[in-house]
Design a protein around this motif. Structure first.
Motif, short mmCIF file in Angstrom:
data_model
loop_
_atom_site.label_atom_id
_atom_site.label_comp_id
_atom_site.label_asym_id
_atom_site.label_seq_id
_atom_site.Cartn_x
_atom_site.Cartn_y
_atom_site.Cartn_z
N ASP A 1 10.30 9.22 0.23
CA ASP A 1 9.66 9.65 1.47
C ASP A 1 9.79 8.57 2.55
OD1 ASP A 1 8.91 12.13 0.48
OD2 ASP A 1 6.95 11.43 -0.17
N TYR A 2 9.60 7.32 2.16
CA TYR A 2 9.74 6.22 3.11
C TYR A 2 11.18 6.16 3.63
CZ TYR A 2 9.82 1.70 5.31
OH TYR A 2 9.99 0.71 6.24
N GLN B 1 7.48 8.30 -3.50
CA GLN B 1 6.93 7.56 -2.37
C GLN B 1 8.04 6.78 -1.66
OE1 GLN B 1 3.39 5.30 -3.37
NE2 GLN B 1 3.91 3.73 -1.89
N LEU B 2 8.89 6.13 -2.43
CA LEU B 2 10.01 5.40 -1.86
C LEU B 2 10.96 6.35 -1.14
CD1 LEU B 2 11.78 2.88 -1.45
CD2 LEU B 2 12.76 3.34 -3.71
N LEU C 1 11.97 -3.82 1.93
CA LEU C 1 11.80 -2.40 1.63
C LEU C 1 10.67 -2.20 0.64
CD1 LEU C 1 12.63 0.57 1.82
CD2 LEU C 1 14.40 0.10 0.11
N LYS D 1 11.94 8.90 6.12
CA LYS D 1 11.31 8.69 7.43
C LYS D 1 11.93 7.53 8.20
CE LYS D 1 6.89 10.53 5.98
NZ LYS D 1 5.54 10.21 5.55
N ASN D 2 12.54 6.58 7.48
CA ASN D 2 13.01 5.35 8.13
C ASN D 2 14.47 5.05 7.82
OD1 ASN D 2 10.29 4.20 9.12
ND2 ASN D 2 9.91 4.73 6.99
N ASN E 1 7.42 -2.72 2.59
CA ASN E 1 7.18 -1.65 3.56
C ASN E 1 6.83 -0.32 2.89
OD1 ASN E 1 7.81 -3.54 5.50
ND2 ASN E 1 9.83 -2.70 5.95
N ALA E 2 7.52 -0.01 1.79
CA ALA E 2 7.30 1.27 1.10
C ALA E 2 6.15 1.19 0.10
CB ALA E 2 8.57 1.71 0.40
N LYS E 3 5.63 -0.04 -0.12
CA LYS E 3 4.52 -0.26 -1.05
C LYS E 3 4.88 0.14 -2.49
CE LYS E 3 0.98 0.15 2.52
NZ LYS E 3 1.85 0.02 3.63
#
Length: 71
Positions: free
Chosen positions: A28-29, A25-26, A45, A32-33, A48-50
């Motif tokens: 992927d974040y 998940q991190l 971070l 994208k960013n 934002n990345a949850k």
């Protein structure tokens, strides 16, 4: 994008599928960013990345870096 950024992005793409769910998940974040990652703190971070800060540190270590700032 400079060569160092390209190599980090390539490394993330190469290992992300072998990582646990939150680390993926991190990744992927980050993918994208990636343009803004150098401008935020590890806490931002995380928010934002949850994911947790410890997840970020484990992912940084999996990428072969010792510190978030190295990323």
């Amino acid at each position: 994008m400079n060569t160092q950024n390209q190599s980090i992005i390539a490394e993330i793409i190469n290992i992300k599928d072998s990582l646990p769910k939150k680390q993926r998940q991190l990744c992927d974040y980050i993918l994208k960013n990636y343009q803004s990652i150098g401008l935020i703190t590890i806490k931002e971070l995380s928010h934002n990345a949850k994911v947790g800060v410890s997840t970020i540190m484990r992912t940084v270590n999996a990428l072969g870096d010792n510190h978030f700032n190295d990323l």
